[in-house]
Design a protein around this motif. Structure first.
Motif, PDB file in Angstrom:
ATOM      1  N   VAL A 120     105.649  35.975  42.727  1.00  0.00           N
ATOM      2  CA  VAL A 120     104.498  36.289  43.401  1.00  0.00           C
ATOM      3  C   VAL A 120     103.195  35.390  42.969  1.00  0.00           C
ATOM      4  CG1 VAL A 120     102.785  38.076  42.221  1.00  0.00           C
ATOM      5  CG2 VAL A 120     105.179  38.597  42.221  1.00  0.00           C
ATOM      6  N   PRO A 121     102.706  35.192  44.189  1.00  0.00           N
ATOM      7  CA  PRO A 121     101.482  34.333  44.137  1.00  0.00           C
ATOM      8  C   PRO A 121     100.368  34.504  43.164  1.00  0.00           C
ATOM      9  CG  PRO A 121     101.339  35.354  46.283  1.00  0.00           C
ATOM     10  CD  PRO A 121     102.757  36.073  45.554  1.00  0.00           C
ATOM     11  N   ARG A 126      91.724  46.003  44.620  1.00  0.00           N
ATOM     12  CA  ARG A 126      92.887  45.519  43.826  1.00  0.00           C
ATOM     13  C   ARG A 126      94.111  46.133  44.322  1.00  0.00           C
ATOM     14  NH1 ARG A 126      89.133  42.118  41.404  1.00  0.00           N
ATOM     15  NH2 ARG A 126      87.557  43.504  40.298  1.00  0.00           N
ATOM     16  N   CYS A 140      82.020  47.793  44.950  1.00  0.00           N
ATOM     17  CA  CYS A 140      81.728  47.897  46.419  1.00  0.00           C
ATOM     18  C   CYS A 140      81.367  46.529  46.917  1.00  0.00           C
ATOM     19  CB  CYS A 140      80.777  48.915  46.718  1.00  0.00           C
ATOM     20  SG  CYS A 140      81.195  50.644  46.187  1.00  0.00           S
ATOM     21  N   GLY A 141      81.753  45.556  46.500  1.00  0.00           N
ATOM     22  CA  GLY A 141      81.331  44.192  47.071  1.00  0.00           C
ATOM     23  C   GLY A 141      80.106  43.514  46.574  1.00  0.00           C
ATOM     24  N   LEU A 142      79.416  44.387  45.625  1.00  0.00           N
ATOM     25  CA  LEU A 142      77.944  43.795  45.155  1.00  0.00           C
ATOM     26  C   LEU A 142      78.085  43.045  43.970  1.00  0.00           C
ATOM     27  CD1 LEU A 142      75.736  46.988  46.383  1.00  0.00           C
ATOM     28  CD2 LEU A 142      75.548  44.568  47.418  1.00  0.00           C
ATOM     29  N   GLU A 143      77.268  42.397  43.429  1.00  0.00           N
ATOM     30  CA  GLU A 143      77.152  42.153  42.068  1.00  0.00           C
ATOM     31  C   GLU A 143      76.548  42.866  41.234  1.00  0.00           C
ATOM     32  OE1 GLU A 143      75.323  37.687  41.331  1.00  0.00           O
ATOM     33  OE2 GLU A 143      75.241  37.940  43.563  1.00  0.00           O
ATOM     34  N   THR A 144      77.158  42.908  39.908  1.00  0.00           N
ATOM     35  CA  THR A 144      76.838  43.803  39.155  1.00  0.00           C
ATOM     36  C   THR A 144      75.501  43.511  38.686  1.00  0.00           C
ATOM     37  OG1 THR A 144      79.058  43.822  38.412  1.00  0.00           O
ATOM     38  CG2 THR A 144      77.700  45.255  37.011  1.00  0.00           C
ATOM     39  N   ILE A 145      74.693  44.491  38.590  1.00  0.00           N
ATOM     40  CA  ILE A 145      73.331  44.444  37.867  1.00  0.00           C
ATOM     41  C   ILE A 145      73.365  45.073  36.583  1.00  0.00           C
ATOM     42  CG2 ILE A 145      70.695  44.878  37.960  1.00  0.00           C
ATOM     43  CD1 ILE A 145      71.134  44.919  41.157  1.00  0.00           C
ATOM     44  N   GLN A 171      79.134  40.965  51.001  1.00  0.00           N
ATOM     45  CA  GLN A 171      79.971  42.007  50.507  1.00  0.00           C
ATOM     46  C   GLN A 171      81.625  41.978  51.034  1.00  0.00           C
ATOM     47  OE1 GLN A 171      76.807  42.006  50.488  1.00  0.00           O
ATOM     48  NE2 GLN A 171      76.040  43.998  50.594  1.00  0.00           N
ATOM     49  N   ARG A 225      83.291  39.022  49.375  1.00  0.00           N
ATOM     50  CA  ARG A 225      83.632  39.288  48.224  1.00  0.00           C
ATOM     51  C   ARG A 225      84.715  40.404  47.969  1.00  0.00           C
ATOM     52  NH1 ARG A 225      80.385  38.566  43.248  1.00  0.00           N
ATOM     53  NH2 ARG A 225      80.845  40.126  41.554  1.00  0.00           N
ATOM     54  N   VAL A 226      84.754  41.530  48.680  1.00  0.00           N
ATOM     55  CA  VAL A 226      85.874  42.172  48.749  1.00  0.00           C
ATOM     56  C   VAL A 226      87.062  41.543  49.060  1.00  0.00           C
ATOM     57  CG1 VAL A 226      86.718  44.258  49.976  1.00  0.00           C
ATOM     58  CG2 VAL A 226      84.578  44.534  49.113  1.00  0.00           C
ATOM     59  N   VAL A 248      85.495  35.024  41.074  1.00  0.00           N
ATOM     60  CA  VAL A 248      85.167  36.233  41.586  1.00  0.00           C
ATOM     61  C   VAL A 248      86.082  37.413  41.416  1.00  0.00           C
ATOM     62  CG1 VAL A 248      84.229  37.324  43.779  1.00  0.00           C
ATOM     63  CG2 VAL A 248      83.569  34.910  43.282  1.00  0.00           C
ATOM     64  N   LYS A 249      87.435  36.764  41.493  1.00  0.00           N
ATOM     65  CA  LYS A 249      88.397  37.832  41.639  1.00  0.00           C
ATOM     66  C   LYS A 249      88.402  38.835  40.496  1.00  0.00           C
ATOM     67  CE  LYS A 249      92.658  37.269  43.899  1.00  0.00           C
ATOM     68  NZ  LYS A 249      93.735  36.546  44.071  1.00  0.00           N
ATOM     69  N   TYR A 250      87.975  38.103  39.297  1.00  0.00           N
ATOM     70  CA  TYR A 250      88.098  38.782  37.916  1.00  0.00           C
ATOM     71  C   TYR A 250      86.898  39.593  37.636  1.00  0.00           C
ATOM     72  CZ  TYR A 250      92.826  37.032  37.373  1.00  0.00           C
ATOM     73  OH  TYR A 250      93.865  36.810  37.582  1.00  0.00           O
ATOM     74  N   GLU A 251      85.864  39.153  38.402  1.00  0.00           N
ATOM     75  CA  GLU A 251      84.747  40.267  37.967  1.00  0.00           C
ATOM     76  C   GLU A 251      84.804  41.730  38.715  1.00  0.00           C
ATOM     77  OE1 GLU A 251      81.290  38.307  40.017  1.00  0.00           O
ATOM     78  OE2 GLU A 251      81.694  36.490  38.852  1.00  0.00           O
ATOM     79  N   PRO A 252      84.023  42.480  37.800  1.00  0.00           N
ATOM     80  CA  PRO A 252      84.085  44.083  38.164  1.00  0.00           C
ATOM     81  C   PRO A 252      83.785  44.288  39.698  1.00  0.00           C
ATOM     82  CG  PRO A 252      82.427  43.486  36.625  1.00  0.00           C
ATOM     83  CD  PRO A 252      82.854  42.194  36.668  1.00  0.00           C
ATOM     84  N   TYR A 253      84.787  45.313  40.341  1.00  0.00           N
ATOM     85  CA  TYR A 253      84.449  45.498  41.613  1.00  0.00           C
ATOM     86  C   TYR A 253      83.179  46.754  41.614  1.00  0.00           C
ATOM     87  CZ  TYR A 253      85.221  47.992  46.025  1.00  0.00           C
ATOM     88  OH  TYR A 253      85.355  48.600  47.201  1.00  0.00           O
ATOM     89  N   GLU A 305      87.900  38.419  48.594  1.00  0.00           N
ATOM     90  CA  GLU A 305      88.288  37.561  47.566  1.00  0.00           C
ATOM     91  C   GLU A 305      88.600  38.151  46.261  1.00  0.00           C
ATOM     92  OE1 GLU A 305      84.497  35.123  46.943  1.00  0.00           O
ATOM     93  OE2 GLU A 305      85.196  33.994  48.382  1.00  0.00           O
ATOM     94  N   GLN A 306      88.374  39.532  46.236  1.00  0.00           N
ATOM     95  CA  GLN A 306      88.952  40.278  45.033  1.00  0.00           C
ATOM     96  C   GLN A 306      90.052  41.106  45.253  1.00  0.00           C
ATOM     97  OE1 GLN A 306      85.507  42.883  44.098  1.00  0.00           O
ATOM     98  NE2 GLN A 306      84.911  41.365  42.338  1.00  0.00           N
ATOM     99  N   LYS A 340      96.646  33.249  42.565  1.00  0.00           N
ATOM    100  CA  LYS A 340      95.599  32.486  42.793  1.00  0.00           C
ATOM    101  C   LYS A 340      94.499  32.934  42.209  1.00  0.00           C
ATOM    102  CE  LYS A 340      97.494  30.763  47.193  1.00  0.00           C
ATOM    103  NZ  LYS A 340      97.519  31.716  48.641  1.00  0.00           N
ATOM    104  N   ILE A 385      70.342  38.138  38.123  1.00  0.00           N
ATOM    105  CA  ILE A 385      69.722  39.434  38.095  1.00  0.00           C
ATOM    106  C   ILE A 385      69.950  40.519  37.201  1.00  0.00           C
ATOM    107  CG2 ILE A 385      70.113  41.738  39.711  1.00  0.00           C
ATOM    108  CD1 ILE A 385      68.594  39.764  41.239  1.00  0.00           C
TER     109      ILE A 385
END
Lengths: 123, 194
Positions: free
Chosen positions: A35-36, B100, A49-54, B118, B121-122, A42-47, B124-125, A38, B3
């Motif tokens: 199983v690859p 995921r 919808c593609g935005l950064e969490t505020i 966005q 980022r999607v 960014v991958k381990y940050e919360p999802y 990459e996740q 990598k 932010i």
């Protein structure tokens, strides 16, 4: 007497073993390299919808939602009981009308109580 | 710039603008799809056919799609996923809302620079291994909006594309052909390349 429950104990053991194996298989495959893997920041940050969490991702939801969920469940149960009753109304006869109204009456008491207590107000 | 919850909307806008500018200046050239794993040399020398076959069969039979659809090509995809064209036969009917769970991203529609961070980022996740299908003229080159200041001229500026499907929009049959091509590509993968 207790030995009758041995099958259930066996069942619990099998279930636990099955669950653990399912969790461990990907880990083992990752160790071997099948199983690859990598990892990146960014991958381990919360999802979101593609935005950064505020702010914080782990926020506490208002306890008010719980009351609404509870009241909704009673409403759901009413519908679940009413539907088969409505379908079979012809066969059940007029006496079933009284039964179902007393059932709704019991639930209505609960609703009115919640209403009077102010559970439906968003504070 | 960090932010926080007490940031003003102007701060957030400015932060977003900077992100987009950064991405735009860093992606002037198409991302090349890493095609090293398609080389035949390794395949000729090491025999792991059974393991590879089983793995690739599993992967190609359950390509779960991420729902990251930006514009009108989506409707062709919706048509594809419903009963008439039926991608359930490829095990693809599960549309995941979380990256995921997904291993395929179909870029259905025009991508603006505003939306580009966005999508990146999607992507990459998403879990490994992952594939990208560029769907439609806008997905490939930006289409009729290619000269616009706000449109990304092709998804390959920000993502490595595996399969290109031309059309404006491509018919569901074309999308099926593209999915067939992707399945063939997945079959060629060997786990030795990671």
């Amino acid at each position: 007497m207790l030995s009758e429950f041995s099958l259930i104990a066996l069942f619990i053991l099998i279930v636990m073993g099955f669950a653990t194996t399912l969790v461990l298989i990907p880990q083992a495959l990752k160790k071997i390299g099948i199983v690859p893997s990598k990892p990146s920041e960014v991958k381990y940050e919360p999802y979101e919808c593609g935005l950064e969490t505020i702010g914080e991702t782990w926020v506490q939801f208002k306890i008010r939602y719980y009351f609404y969920a509870l009241l909704l469940i009673t409403l759901d149960i009413t519908v679940i009981f009413l539907y088969p009753w409505a379908v079979e109304l012809k066969n059940l006869g007029s006496s079933s009308l009284g039964v179902i109204f007393s059932f709704i009456g019991i639930l209505a008491v609960g609703y009115i109580y919640a209403w009077r207590k102010g559970a439906l107000e968003w504070k | 710039m960090e932010i926080r919850t007490d940031s003003t909307s102007l701060d957030i806008d400015r932060h977003e603008g900077n992100l987009i500018k950064e991405l735009r200046s860093s992606s002037t050239k198409p991302v090349t799809e890493p095609s090293g794993w398609l080389s035949e040399d390794l395949k000729r020398n090491i025999f792991l056919t059974t393991v590879d076959n089983v793995l690739n069969w599993g992967r190609k039979s359950s390509l779960w799609t991420e729902t990251a659809f930006t514009a009108c090509c989506t409707f062709e995809f919706i048509s594809l996923s419903s009963s008439r064209f039926d991608i359930a036969r490829f095990g693809m009917e599960v549309l995941r809302s979380s990256p995921r769970h997904a291993d395929l991203i179909i870029t259905a529609g025009t991508l603006t620079w505003k939306m580009a961070p966005q999508i990146k980022r999607v992507y990459e996740q998403m879990a490994e291994p992952k594939w990208v299908i560029a769907m439609g003229a806008c997905g490939i080159t930006g289409g009729i909006f290619a000269d616009s200041y706000s449109v990304v001229p092709g998804y390959n500026r920000i993502l490595p594309i595996d399969v290109y499907i031309p059309g404006c929009p491509p018919r569901p049959e074309a999308l099926l052909a593209g999915i067939e091509l992707l399945r063939k590509k997945v079959e060629k993968r060997s786990f030795l390349q990671g």
